[in-house]
Write a protein that holds these residues in place. Structure first.
Motif, PDB file in Angstrom:
ATOM      1  N   GLY A 150       0.809  -1.219   0.000  1.00  0.00           N
ATOM      2  CA  GLY A 150       0.000   0.000   0.000  1.00  0.00           C
ATOM      3  C   GLY A 150       0.836   1.260   0.000  1.00  0.00           C
ATOM      4  O   GLY A 150       0.496   2.248  -0.658  1.00  0.00           O
ATOM      5  N   THR A 151       1.958   1.241   0.720  1.00  0.00           N
ATOM      6  CA  THR A 151       2.853   2.407   0.718  1.00  0.00           C
ATOM      7  C   THR A 151       3.394   2.666  -0.679  1.00  0.00           C
ATOM      8  O   THR A 151       3.397   3.812  -1.165  1.00  0.00           O
ATOM      9  N   ALA A 152       3.863   1.605  -1.330  1.00  0.00           N
ATOM     10  CA  ALA A 152       4.403   1.757  -2.682  1.00  0.00           C
ATOM     11  C   ALA A 152       3.332   2.232  -3.653  1.00  0.00           C
ATOM     12  O   ALA A 152       3.579   3.106  -4.494  1.00  0.00           O
ATOM     13  N   LEU A 153       2.123   1.680  -3.541  1.00  0.00           N
ATOM     14  CA  LEU A 153       1.026   2.091  -4.425  1.00  0.00           C
ATOM     15  C   LEU A 153       0.655   3.553  -4.210  1.00  0.00           C
ATOM     16  O   LEU A 153       0.423   4.299  -5.172  1.00  0.00           O
ATOM     17  N   GLY A 154       0.590   3.960  -2.945  1.00  0.00           N
ATOM     18  CA  GLY A 154       0.230   5.342  -2.637  1.00  0.00           C
ATOM     19  C   GLY A 154       1.252   6.322  -3.190  1.00  0.00           C
ATOM     20  O   GLY A 154       0.895   7.337  -3.804  1.00  0.00           O
ATOM     21  N   ASP A 155       2.531   6.020  -2.981  1.00  0.00           N
ATOM     22  CA  ASP A 155       3.591   6.905  -3.479  1.00  0.00           C
ATOM     23  C   ASP A 155       3.615   6.903  -5.009  1.00  0.00           C
ATOM     24  O   ASP A 155       3.854   7.946  -5.641  1.00  0.00           O
ATOM     25  N   TRP A 156       3.414   5.739  -5.608  1.00  0.00           N
ATOM     26  CA  TRP A 156       3.415   5.623  -7.066  1.00  0.00           C
ATOM     27  C   TRP A 156       2.309   6.483  -7.675  1.00  0.00           C
ATOM     28  O   TRP A 156       2.519   7.239  -8.625  1.00  0.00           O
ATOM     29  N   THR A 157       1.119   6.385  -7.101  1.00  0.00           N
ATOM     30  CA  THR A 157      -0.021   7.139  -7.620  1.00  0.00           C
ATOM     31  C   THR A 157       0.174   8.641  -7.437  1.00  0.00           C
ATOM     32  O   THR A 157      -0.107   9.431  -8.341  1.00  0.00           O
ATOM     33  N   ALA A 158       0.666   9.029  -6.265  1.00  0.00           N
ATOM     34  CA  ALA A 158       0.812  10.456  -5.969  1.00  0.00           C
ATOM     35  C   ALA A 158       1.961  11.097  -6.747  1.00  0.00           C
ATOM     36  O   ALA A 158       1.821  12.201  -7.282  1.00  0.00           O
TER      37      ALA A 158
END
Length: 259
Positions: A150-158
């Motif tokens: 989830g951390t990687a996904l959140g940073d990737w999206t943002a």
């Protein structure tokens, strides 16, 4: 042992609205607390990961040794998993240089493999079965992988996705709303919906956490990380304390556990 007996023995909380509110707050805290240690305290991602993983291992051991659901122990373990996930994801995507896309794909594979092995060995990945050591170990391994993903996904999206922290929060909030609608309006598999929602709360928390503490010129509100973390801890404590006042939060046996 009947299903009802297993539910009564489960050492995880009833999955209610308050559960999801605390989960989002905990994942947001994971972002601000992880950044506090790795960035504000200048310890770096590797040292911060080592600290949080050590705390997580200790808390998981205590959680497995417990004979019943203990609210503060459970949520402390969730927070430890999400802070460890924050620094571990940052270490993998930034320090090791595999990038957000590579990190997200690798961690998604880890989550899928953990769930597959859990189901293969125990026959179910429902949280209703989390009442004996093997199921609990799989539960916490899967949660830690999902928090890191989830951390990687959140940073990737943002960042890479160009949506900014506020935009990423809206995207993941909408996705969670869709899952909630599927739960309320359809007969979609409850286990799949639970784990989908559990994973998606983490990038939502990551985006909100970054929105709170990142500098204004980077799209954040520039709040103090320790201050934001303290406010989030206080909110979680209050919710955990008031949860038993609501009938749906009193017992794991009182809720239908499709999840």
């Amino acid at each position: 042992m009947t299903v009802g007996d297993r539910e009564a023995l489960a050492k995880v909380p009833a999955v209610t609205l308050i559960f999801w509110i605390i989960k989002v707050l905990a994942t947001t805290l994971g972002e601000t607390a992880g950044d506090t240690v790795s960035m504000s305290m200048n310890l770096g991602y590797l040292a911060a990961t080592a600290i949080f993983v050590a705390i997580l291992v200790l808390l998981v051991w205590r959680q497995i040794a417990a004979t019943r659901y203990r609210p503060f122990l459970y949520w402390a373990t969730i927070i430890a998993s999400t802070t460890a996930g924050t620094t571990l994801a940052d270490f993998a995507t930034r320090s090791l240089g595999i990038g957000y896309a590579g990190g997200s794909l690798l961690l998604f594979a880890c989550v899928a493999a953990s769930l597959w092995l859990w189901h293969r060995m125990l026959g179910s990945v429902s949280v209703a079965t989390v009442h004996e050591p093997r199921a609990e170990l799989f539960y916490w391994i899967t949660i830690t992988f999902s928090q890191t993903l989830g951390t990687a996904l959140g940073d990737w999206t943002a960042d890479t996705g160009g949506l900014g922290y506020g935009g990423a929060a809206i995207v993941f909030g909408v996705m969670l709303a869709v899952i909630a609608a599927l739960y309320l309006r359809t007969t979609a598999d409850r286990v799949l919906l639970f784990w989908s929602a559990f994973i998606l709360t983490r990038p939502l928390g990551a985006a909100v956490g970054d929105l709170l503490d990142k500098p204004i010129d980077r799209g954040g509100f520039a709040f103090s990380r320790p201050y934001a973390s303290g406010v989030l801890v206080a909110a979680i404590v209050v919710l955990v304390l008031v949860w038993p006042l609501y009938p749906t939060g009193r017992s794991n046996a009182s809720i239908s556990r499709g999840t």
